[in-house]
Design a protein around this motif. Structure first.
Motif: not given
Lengths: 167, 68
Positions: A19-22, A41-46, A49-57, A59-61
């Motif tokens: 999943a992290t690969f994507v 799992v620590q997620i940090k945006s490159k 101004e990126a929406d991290l919450k959306k990224a987390v969701d 990621f879960k999917n």
């Protein structure tokens, strides 16, 4: 930075890594062990101004997606291997054994199976053999004719050379 | 700068390959304890210092999952 804690009893390490690969292109991801049997799992945006919450969701999917894919591939492993092995060499072996076994007697000649035919009362096989012999002799005769018609070039050259010398 | 990579998640081959890929950008040392690979990074250019650790971790993740 967002942190997700995942239970390894639900999501295997392999599915988490898949999943992290994507997300590696757009996010920085770091994994660590939170407790026994749990992965953080620590997620940090490159981008700032990126929406991290959306990224987390997302990621879960993706995690569910990869888990399911792995589960299906595990379930179908034997079938997949059987298909590949039969495609590569199993089919040949199967054909060989089928011919040698021949339980329905398909490979036996008709003449051998029926004794009447082997007696050949009408001498059909004999006449056929005679005809075959005639054909062979006829072909042989034709070949000899063709060879006779072929010009012998070496002879011609030799005679020419001799002729030149004489001139 | 120090990165602690858990041994249950990251593998040594992946760590070594990542160090090999990044060693031209700074001085990188590797040691390990019971649970972690400890990667020490020094002499990194100021321009890339901000992203170096994160990029290194991403690459480490990629290499480790390849070696899984």
């Amino acid at each position: 930075m967002e942190t997700i804690i995942l239970d390894t009893n639900i999501y295997s390490l392999r599915s988490i890594l898949s999943a992290t690969f994507v997300f590696l292109d757009d996010y920085y991801i770091f994994l660590d062990q939170a407790e026994e049997g749990k992965i953080a799992v620590q997620i940090k945006s490159k981008e700032k101004e990126a929406d991290l919450k959306k990224a987390v969701d997302d990621f879960k999917n993706e995690l569910i997606n990869t888990s399911l894919r792995l589960k299906i591939s595990k379930e179908n492993k034997k079938i997949r291997e059987a298909i590949v092995s039969s495609a590569l060499y199993g089919r040949v072996e199967e054909l060989k054994t089928r011919h040698t076994a021949d339980p329905e007697g398909i490979c036996i000649k008709w003449e051998e199976a029926n004794n009447k035919a082997s007696k050949d009362s009408q001498r059909i096989c004999e006449s056929r053999n005679n005809n075959r012999f005639e054909n062979i002799t006829h072909r042989g005769f034709n070949r000899s004719c063709v060879n006779a018609q072929k010009p012998n070039y070496t002879k011609m050259f030799k005679s020419k050379e001799n002729g030149d010398k004489s001139q | 700068m120090e990165i602690k990579a858990n041994k249950k998640i990251y593998n040594k081959k992946g760590v070594e390959k990542t160090i090999e890929a990044y060693e031209h950008l700074g001085r990188i040392g590797l040691s390990e304890d019971k649970n972690y690979f400890i990667i020490r990074i020094e002499n990194v250019n100021e321009e890339i210092k901000k992203v170096f650790k994160d990029e290194f971790c991403n690459y480490l993740l990629f290499e480790s999952s390849k070696c899984l």
